[in-house]
Design a protein around this motif. Structure first.
Motif, PDB file in Angstrom:
ATOM      1  N   GLN A  72      79.282  94.938  56.935  1.00  0.00           N
ATOM      2  CA  GLN A  72      79.206  93.480  56.863  1.00  0.00           C
ATOM      3  C   GLN A  72      77.927  93.013  56.165  1.00  0.00           C
ATOM      4  N   TYR A  73      76.834  93.683  56.444  1.00  0.00           N
ATOM      5  CA  TYR A  73      75.561  93.315  55.810  1.00  0.00           C
ATOM      6  C   TYR A  73      75.564  93.631  54.322  1.00  0.00           C
ATOM      7  N   ARG A  74      76.258  94.687  53.939  1.00  0.00           N
ATOM      8  CA  ARG A  74      76.385  94.985  52.506  1.00  0.00           C
ATOM      9  C   ARG A  74      77.157  93.877  51.789  1.00  0.00           C
ATOM     10  N   ILE A  75      78.219  93.372  52.432  1.00  0.00           N
ATOM     11  CA  ILE A  75      78.992  92.293  51.826  1.00  0.00           C
ATOM     12  C   ILE A  75      78.112  91.066  51.601  1.00  0.00           C
ATOM     13  N   ILE A  76      77.200  90.794  52.547  1.00  0.00           N
ATOM     14  CA  ILE A  76      76.331  89.625  52.435  1.00  0.00           C
ATOM     15  C   ILE A  76      75.262  89.822  51.358  1.00  0.00           C
ATOM     16  N   CYS A  77      74.623  91.007  51.346  1.00  0.00           N
ATOM     17  CA  CYS A  77      73.432  91.234  50.517  1.00  0.00           C
ATOM     18  C   CYS A  77      73.723  91.848  49.161  1.00  0.00           C
ATOM     19  N   GLN A  78      74.988  92.175  48.871  1.00  0.00           N
ATOM     20  CA  GLN A  78      75.281  92.909  47.643  1.00  0.00           C
ATOM     21  C   GLN A  78      74.836  92.147  46.400  1.00  0.00           C
ATOM     22  N   GLN A  79      75.102  90.858  46.382  1.00  0.00           N
ATOM     23  CA  GLN A  79      74.780  90.053  45.200  1.00  0.00           C
ATOM     24  C   GLN A  79      73.535  89.191  45.376  1.00  0.00           C
ATOM     25  N   VAL A  80      73.073  89.020  46.616  1.00  0.00           N
ATOM     26  CA  VAL A  80      71.985  88.078  46.883  1.00  0.00           C
ATOM     27  C   VAL A  80      70.650  88.788  47.027  1.00  0.00           C
ATOM     28  N   ASN A  81      70.576  89.749  47.990  1.00  0.00           N
ATOM     29  CA  ASN A  81      69.295  90.391  48.315  1.00  0.00           C
ATOM     30  C   ASN A  81      69.556  91.863  48.641  1.00  0.00           C
ATOM     31  N   VAL A  82      69.710  92.652  47.596  1.00  0.00           N
ATOM     32  CA  VAL A  82      70.055  94.058  47.804  1.00  0.00           C
ATOM     33  C   VAL A  82      68.871  94.854  48.356  1.00  0.00           C
ATOM     34  N   ASN A  83      67.649  94.364  48.137  1.00  0.00           N
ATOM     35  CA  ASN A  83      66.475  95.064  48.672  1.00  0.00           C
ATOM     36  C   ASN A  83      66.457  95.039  50.202  1.00  0.00           C
ATOM     37  N   SER A  84      66.964  93.962  50.778  1.00  0.00           N
ATOM     38  CA  SER A  84      67.033  93.887  52.239  1.00  0.00           C
ATOM     39  C   SER A  84      67.983  94.949  52.795  1.00  0.00           C
ATOM     40  N   LEU A  85      69.119  95.144  52.127  1.00  0.00           N
ATOM     41  CA  LEU A  85      70.042  96.202  52.548  1.00  0.00           C
ATOM     42  C   LEU A  85      69.383  97.574  52.457  1.00  0.00           C
ATOM     43  N   GLU A  86      68.603  97.787  51.413  1.00  0.00           N
ATOM     44  CA  GLU A  86      67.912  99.068  51.261  1.00  0.00           C
ATOM     45  C   GLU A  86      66.911  99.293  52.392  1.00  0.00           C
ATOM     46  N   GLU A  87      66.155  98.266  52.768  1.00  0.00           N
ATOM     47  CA  GLU A  87      65.184  98.404  53.855  1.00  0.00           C
ATOM     48  C   GLU A  87      65.878  98.677  55.192  1.00  0.00           C
ATOM     49  N   VAL A  88      66.993  98.016  55.432  1.00  0.00           N
ATOM     50  CA  VAL A  88      67.722  98.231  56.691  1.00  0.00           C
ATOM     51  C   VAL A  88      68.254  99.654  56.768  1.00  0.00           C
ATOM     52  N   ILE A  89      68.804 100.148  55.682  1.00  0.00           N
ATOM     53  CA  ILE A  89      69.352 101.513  55.680  1.00  0.00           C
ATOM     54  C   ILE A  89      68.236 102.541  55.855  1.00  0.00           C
ATOM     55  N   LYS A  90      67.103 102.331  55.197  1.00  0.00           N
ATOM     56  CA  LYS A  90      65.974 103.241  55.381  1.00  0.00           C
ATOM     57  C   LYS A  90      65.486 103.234  56.824  1.00  0.00           C
ATOM     58  N   HIS A  91      65.436 102.052  57.412  1.00  0.00           N
ATOM     59  CA  HIS A  91      65.037 101.950  58.822  1.00  0.00           C
ATOM     60  C   HIS A  91      66.021 102.682  59.722  1.00  0.00           C
ATOM     61  N   PHE A  92      67.281 102.561  59.424  1.00  0.00           N
ATOM     62  CA  PHE A  92      68.338 103.246  60.191  1.00  0.00           C
ATOM     63  C   PHE A  92      68.162 104.767  60.128  1.00  0.00           C
ATOM     64  N   MET A  93      67.944 105.307  58.927  1.00  0.00           N
ATOM     65  CA  MET A  93      67.782 106.756  58.789  1.00  0.00           C
ATOM     66  C   MET A  93      66.485 107.244  59.425  1.00  0.00           C
ATOM     67  N   ASP A  94      65.412 106.472  59.277  1.00  0.00           N
ATOM     68  CA  ASP A  94      64.137 106.885  59.871  1.00  0.00           C
ATOM     69  C   ASP A  94      64.218 106.921  61.390  1.00  0.00           C
ATOM     70  N   LEU A  95      64.865 105.904  61.987  1.00  0.00           N
ATOM     71  CA  LEU A  95      65.014 105.894  63.445  1.00  0.00           C
ATOM     72  C   LEU A  95      65.852 107.074  63.923  1.00  0.00           C
ATOM     73  N   SER A  96      66.947 107.352  63.241  1.00  0.00           N
ATOM     74  CA  SER A  96      67.808 108.472  63.645  1.00  0.00           C
ATOM     75  C   SER A  96      67.070 109.798  63.540  1.00  0.00           C
ATOM     76  N   THR A  97      66.316 109.972  62.468  1.00  0.00           N
ATOM     77  CA  THR A  97      65.560 111.215  62.290  1.00  0.00           C
ATOM     78  C   THR A  97      64.491 111.370  63.365  1.00  0.00           C
ATOM     79  N   LYS A  98      63.778 110.288  63.666  1.00  0.00           N
ATOM     80  CA  LYS A  98      62.734 110.359  64.689  1.00  0.00           C
ATOM     81  C   LYS A  98      63.325 110.687  66.054  1.00  0.00           C
ATOM     82  N   LYS A  99      64.463 110.082  66.383  1.00  0.00           N
ATOM     83  CA  LYS A  99      65.094 110.362  67.669  1.00  0.00           C
ATOM     84  C   LYS A  99      65.542 111.824  67.761  1.00  0.00           C
ATOM     85  N   ALA A 100      66.093 112.347  66.692  1.00  0.00           N
ATOM     86  CA  ALA A 100      66.520 113.749  66.695  1.00  0.00           C
ATOM     87  C   ALA A 100      65.322 114.687  66.852  1.00  0.00           C
TER      88      ALA A 100
END
Length: 968
Positions: A72-100
């Motif tokens: 859903q966030y990709r649909i919102i940010c694809q044409q408007v603010n793609v950098n925000s989607l990139e930051e969210v995905i990086k945060h998601f991967m960093d959190l998952s890696t730290k938890k593991a």
């Protein structure tokens, strides 16, 4: 929370739910909010809400929720603010890696921690019981409970991110980085299954990308940046596959790289190609494809030589040696000589495939006309391309022995020391980091097999039969069983013709085909032999025929030269055509670029108009959403009032502010909380009632259960007695039958004993015979060993005596040399002493001569007669001195004139001088070398010794004084 009008209130309410421990409710509310249409209107707080949502998903390991939210966030940010989607995905991967990683460290800490109450006890009773019940160790159990769920979630995170970013041209760098992180995850934790799935996922993404070319944000593979990311991902996949030793997946990765380069028609960088060929060498070596391994090494050598400017001579020599040894390791026979038509077609396709993977520049039409990959063509290329000039001398000697020399008896004996030297070569190629570590010892088994095949081939050309023992001695690498296996493989591929007769212990080298195969060309062989005989009988005719043949061949040579000139002319014309075609293509490309630029300008204008239209549409939608929310709030308020009236309570009254969905949601949640509390009170009351009811039932059932138990005991006792009586009767019957069987078999006991004695006696005789043979064999072995020890003892005695004699001779020689040196030193000392004595006498004599000369000169100056003693005390005859001579006659007149005895006036200044220069006194001795002059340099200083000097500058007397420590 999905009905909240302001995102700040949504975040605040989610944090309150998290603080009271209701993470599930908070996650569900945020999920409903993100997937709603209202969320798209909140431009400013998208990223904050997504960060909170992602943190909740990671904490609760809800990968499905995270995937829905990111879509859903990709649909919102694809044409408007793609950098925000990139930051969210990086945060998601960093959190998952730290938890593991945190879970893994906690599991390790639990394993290493000392968590026991009694230090003298090995384990607690609870741990022992748990280990017996579960059947697994503590570390496995802790990994299963703590580490495995987080690793599964991390793997699901990588898959989710790759799925979201697979068709996004603006986030290609993040897609490549995610793939690299997933590869490192598989490499670090040895996850081979997940690595295969990951490779298949990336492969499917590229296939779908090529299949659906009309997608909106599809990456353009022809762009250099996109191609760089895709190739970098494939090369990382290839590296990890080889490090995990998944060779099949590594080969598929090589095919992926080739397919990608073929798709875009562009070659990668030389550094990447070096990694590509280096991995190909490892893959082909593991798969025992020695010929393809050699071709890959050859391509790697050419690449390093052409593009690596830092490659030193030592590393180049090592790589070239590896190339040549890899080519020599390939079997020297063709596998396809005995193949069927279908196998030939399959091999043709396989060679075309390998051509493309190794060369990148061979298509099917070229493959039809080009020679198939072979060992001979590869060795010819190595010689023609100058690879032989870089290899070490040992490898070069091995090549000439295996390919050019004919030594049927000494081949292996000359090859073996070269292989020993080659096995010690190798090491890391420092100036080429992409080249793997070169160890030439890997090729030794294959080279030993090739040397054995060459030996068999050469022996078969010289001998017809040979003993098995002789052939085994000629091959020091293998025992005869291994040689037999190698020969069977060679005979299968028509490399040699031989047969092994184990009954006679002989090897037969001959063509073992049918007799018709031998007789089919006997007439041509007879003609060739007759021609040789004629040339030996009539050599002149042979020379004439050779001359005529040469004259006839001149026409062919002229024709060939003419054809070469025509071919050169056609090549020049073709190059001109290619140049013109190239110019036309450049013009066409420039026109295409101009059209593309014009098209981009038009598209930008259309996008601007479309964005303005979308903005107006967006404002209209916002107004409609606001009106719809007001209607929904009013309907929800009416619904809450009706539900409260049914329960007999007064509906809530909202005053003073505008009714919003947020206010109504608060009221609904309060009512829901109140209903839940009432339901819990009812459940507590019902639980207490059920407890009393269950206790009453059990009190009533207890006496009935006891009665049933007593009845069951009586029945089982009767059943046990009956079963015991039946067992006694069965035992009696079995005993009677066994007694009868014993009486029946007693009749054959005598025959059994006779047979037993006969067998035992025969086996005893056989044992005695074998024992005597063994003792005789042992006595022979002992006798042979004794003789060997005697010979060895004699040899050692001879060597020891010979060594003592040589030692004694050396000592005598040293003593003699030392005596001669001492003698020469003593003679030198005596000689120098004599020279010093002569020099001392000469010095004294010169001092006396100087004193006499001084007295004479003073007397002449005074005008007095010279009254010099005729002989000084030191004017004794000595070595080198002359006899004294009488005074000259002119001395007397001069003296008389000086005394005033003459009539002639003599000037005053002439009175003391002679009329003419006086000759030197005869008593002055000449020096040792006959110069006739005395040295006027004075006596040498104390402690110095006099030594003649020849060739002094200044024209002196030839003698010099020198210090004693420099003169000797």
């Amino acid at each position: 929370m999905a009905t909240f009008a302001k995102p700040e209130n949504a975040l605040k309410r989610a944090e309150e739910l998290i603080n009271v421990g209701q993470k599930q409710d908070a996650l569900q509310a945020l999920h409903d909010l993100i997937t709603s249409k209202r969320y798209r209107a909140w431009q400013k707080t998208h990223e904050k809400i997504m960060f909170k949502y992602i943190e909740l998903c990671v904490d609760m390991r809800r990968g499905r929720f995270a995937k829905d939210g990111l879509i859903q966030y990709r649909i919102i940010c694809q044409q408007v603010n793609v950098n925000s989607l990139e930051e969210v995905i990086k945060h998601f991967m960093d959190l998952s890696t730290k938890k593991a990683e945190l879970a893994r460290s906690q599991a390790q800490a639990l394993e290493d921690a000392l968590d026991v109450d009694d230090l003298e006890a090995d384990k607690r009773p609870e741990d022992l019981m748990l280990s017996y019940v579960s059947g697994e160790k503590g570390k496995d159990r802790s990994d299963r409970e703590l580490v495995t769920p987080w690793f599964k979630f991390l793997w699901e995170t990588y898959r989710t991110v790759l799925e979201i970013l697979r068709n996004n041209s603006k986030l290609m760098a993040l897609y490549a980085d995610t793939a690299h992180r997933a590869f490192q995850f598989c490499k670090q934790y040895k996850r081979t299954t997940e690595f295969r799935r990951l490779c298949e996922i990336i492969r499917n993404h590229l296939a779908n990308l090529n299949k659906y070319r009309d997608q909106r944000d599809r990456p353009d593979l022809t762009a250099p940046e996109s191609l760089h990311f895709y190739l970098d991902t494939r090369f990382e996949q290839l590296k990890v596959a080889t490090e995990l030793e998944l060779w099949q997946e590594a080969f598929r990765s090589v095919e992926d790289i080739y397919g990608l380069t073929s798709m875009v028609k562009k070659m990668p960088k030389s550094s990447l190609m070096a990694v590509y060929y280096a991995k190909l060498t490892e893959i082909f070596w593991i798969s025992s494809s020695h010929l393809y391994h050699a071709y890959a090494w050859f391509k790697l050598f050419q690449l390093q030589k052409s593009f690596n400017k830092n490659l030193n001579q030592k590393d180049l020599q090592l790589i070239a040696s590896s190339v040549l040894l890899a080519a020599l390791s390939a079997p020297p026979y063709d596998h396809l000589k005995t193949a069927s038509h279908l196998e030939l077609e399959h091999e043709k396709e396989r060679n075309l495939r390998m051509y493309n993977l190794i060369g990148f520049n061979i298509d099917a039409k070229q493959h039809e006309t080009r020679e198939v990959l072979s060992r001979s063509s590869l060795l010819a290329d190595l010689v023609s391309k100058g690879v032989m000039t870089y290899v070490t001398q040992e490898v070069k000697d091995l090549y000439y022995l295996l390919e050019n020399e004919f030594l049927p008896l000494d081949l292996t004996s000359k090859v073996q020391p070269l292989l020993v030297k080659i096995s010690k070569l190798g090491g890391k190629v420092v100036s080429a980091s992409s080249v793997p570590e070169v160890q030439l010892s890997h090729y030794i088994p294959a080279l030993e097999k090739v040397a054995t095949l060459r030996l068999l081939q050469q022996v078969s050309q010289v001998y017809q039969t040979m003993k098995v023992e002789t052939l085994s001695k000629m091959v020091p690498f293998f025992d005869f069983s291994a040689v037999e296996r190698i020969s069977v493989e060679a005979v299968k591929h028509n490399f040699i013709a031989m047969k092994i007769d184990h009954m006679k212990g002989a090897v037969i080298f001959d063509d073992l085909g049918f007799e018709s195969d031998v007789l089919q060309d006997h007439l041509s062989a007879l003609a060739v032999n007759l021609n040789k005989s004629r040339s030996m009988i009539y050599p002149s005719q042979t020379k004439a025929s050779k001359l005529s043949a040469m004259l006839l061949s001149l026409g062919d040579i002229v024709d060939k030269e003419h054809k070469k000139l025509l071919a050169r002319k056609s090549i020049i014309e073709k190059r001109k055509e290619d140049q013109e075609r190239h110019l036309l293509e450049m013009e066409r490309e420039e026109e295409t670029k101009r059209l593309k630029l014009q098209k981009k300008t038009e598209e930008a204008e259309q996008k601007r108009l479309a964005s303005e239209f979308e903005e107006r549409k967006h404002q209209r939608i916002l107004r409609e959403i606001e009106e719809r929310e007001q209607q929904e709030a009013q309907a929800l308020l009416n619904d809450v009032g009706k539900r409260i009236k049914k329960k007999g309570k007064k509906p809530p009254i909202i005053e003073g502010e505008k009714v919003t969905t947020q206010t109504l949601m608060v009221l609904a949640m309060q009512e829901q909380l109140r209903e839940r509390q009432e339901m819990e009170k009812k459940m507590q009351k019902l639980i207490k009632t059920m407890d009393h009811f269950e206790r009453a039932k059990r009190e009533e059932a207890a006496p009935l259960i006891e009665t049933a138990f007593q009845n069951r005991l009586a029945e089982e006792k009767v059943l046990h007695e009956r079963e015991q009586q039946l067992e006694v009767e069965r035992s009696r019957l079995r005993h009677d039958g066994d007694v009868k069987e014993k009486h029946r078999l007693a009749r054959v006991m005598e025959h059994k004993m006779e047979f037993q004695e006969r067998v035992v006696s025969r086996r005893q005789a056989e044992y005695n015979r074998m024992r005597s043979e063994r003792e005789e064999r042992l006595s022979q072995v002992l006798k042979a060993r004794k003789e060997e020890r005697d010979i060895k003892r004699k040899m050692l005695y001879f060597l020891r005596t010979e060594e003592e004699r040589l030692t004694r001779l050396r000592e005598e020689e040293e003593v003699r040399k030392r005596q001669e040196a001492e003698k020469r030193k003593k003679e030198e000392i005596e000689r120098w002493a004599k020279l010093d004595e002569i020099a001392e006498r000469q010095r004294k004599r010169e001092q006396e001569l100087e004193e006499r000369e001084r007295l004479r000169k003073e007397a002449i100056l005074r005008g007095t007669p010279v009254d010099v003693p005729a002989k000084l005390p030191s004017d004794l005859p000595g070595p080198g001195s002359a006899a004294p001579a009488p005074a000259p006659a002119a001395a007397a007149p001069a003296a008389a004139a000086a005394a005033g005895g003459g009539s002639k006036y003599v000037p005053r200044f002439r009175r003391g001088a002679p009329a003419e220069p006086a000759a030197p006194p005869a008593s002055v001795p000449s020096d040792r070398w006959g110069s006739g002059k005395a040295d006027d340099r004075g006596a040498p200083p104390a402690g110095d010794k006099w030594r003649p000097s020849f060739g002094g500058s200044g024209g002196g007397t030839g003698k010099s004084w020198s210090s004693s420590k420099f003169s000797r």
